[in-house]
Design an enzyme around this catalytic site. Sequence first.
Site, PDB file in Angstrom:
ATOM      1  N   LYS B  65       0.848  -1.203   0.000  1.00  0.00           N
ATOM      2  CA  LYS B  65       0.000   0.000   0.000  1.00  0.00           C
ATOM      3  C   LYS B  65       0.886   1.257   0.000  1.00  0.00           C
ATOM      4  CE  LYS B  65      -4.338  -1.823   1.021  1.00  0.00           C
ATOM      5  NZ  LYS B  65      -3.981  -3.247   1.038  1.00  0.00           N
ATOM      6  N   ARG B 198      -8.645 -15.091   4.543  1.00  0.00           N
ATOM      7  CA  ARG B 198      -9.049 -15.945   5.659  1.00  0.00           C
ATOM      8  C   ARG B 198      -9.865 -17.174   5.252  1.00  0.00           C
ATOM      9  NH1 ARG B 198     -11.031 -10.848   9.159  1.00  0.00           N
ATOM     10  NH2 ARG B 198     -10.574  -9.804   7.185  1.00  0.00           N
TER      11      ARG B 198
END
Lengths: 227, 227
Positions: B65, B198
């Site tokens: 990022k 996840r």
Amino acid sequence: MSLIVALDPPRGVDPFKWSVNLIESIGNKPAGVKVGIPLTVRVGVEGLKDILSVSPHKLRIADMKLADIGYVMSLITEAIAETGVNAVIAHAFVGREGALENLKRTCDELGVKLVVLGLMSHPGASEIMRPVFRNLLGVIKDLKPWGSVLPATMPEAIREGREFLGKDVKILSPGVGAQGASPGDALCAGADYEIVGRLITRAEDPSLAVEEVIKAQRERVEACLGS
Amino acid sequence: MSLIVALDPPRGVDPFKWSVNLIESIGNKPAGVKVGIPLTVRVGVEGLKDILSVSPHKLRIADMKLADIGYVMSLITEAIAETGVNAVIAHAFVGREGALENLKRTCDELGVKLVVLGLMSHPGASEIMRPVFRNLLGVIKDLKPWGSVLPATMPEAIREGREFLGKDVKILSPGVGAQGASPGDALCAGADYEIVGRLITRAEDPSLAVEEVIKAQRERVEACLGS
């Protein structure tokens, strides 16, 4: 005590040794040091911990330019807090809900100061950031972090920020020296701290350079207060 | 081969061992893996290099990022490129001149794919990012990076991005699984890759979870192409 030294190792040096040497040579004259992502990823949290163990400075800022969801920014801050860092820089543009609000809670729990970046001064900042500057300041004002980052090269943005944010949010200003602002310019515009990198870290005698910058800050502030 | 697995170690595990185990268990079925800043700062470039040495994947993305001036983003990318990473994520928000243009040159020199983030989907993204989304897409379009990031939870943003950017910029979409989008949703809206974390990494059998996600992607894409 309005000087923060940015520790950005140049290419081609051992970043660990360079940083330790530099911290030792500048001593406790500056209020703080700022470490960045390039150093952090090179040495990892263990290396950063060893580097900061020689720092006598009250402010030890990790300039991570965090710009992610709150969960990820919190994970990074938890990792970084283990090194002795006691302040972290994040971008205002990611907004509050699910981002900076969560990070602020994490910072409060860890005893880490949150510093939120409101504007940058490279030419590309005029494309998106400058037009929404007032909204970025709005995010900061509502969040009430310990501090904010506004560029020393844009004193009018510092003045606007100070007026809009009030006295309770510190203003930290990078861009002094290599990027064009003179020591004291940002302080005169309302900043609390000036962040100086290469002007000090690339000097032949960094300790002397620190003294010269502090002297130049004092003279400039005395002149602008007197005017 | 439209699946990228996000390797984000949970709190409380050894991030190095966890990552190596996970890469070994998912094998070469996904097109790529994505590592983030929390892992990178914990293990440093040396640790990341060892982790990625077991990756057989064509895409090895560092989700840094990045949101800084070009010089700093380049320094980070140079450090990260030593680990075997071959793609890096930066924010469109910082603009081109003095920022993403410089980073693109560095990426080209290093043979690293540049991926530019255009929008996020947490609630705070509606404060600043969403209102300037078209301008963020404009930065990406002019820059012509290898890829862009648009959220799977906002298929209308992916459609808008695909139409605006054309076919030459890949679209990578996070937000599948825990954040709410179903496998295949983003592909149906025009994305090239879906990033899943996840749903795979916290599954009891990550290898089986990979197969299930790929199967779900295929079924969803067949259904939307047929409709």
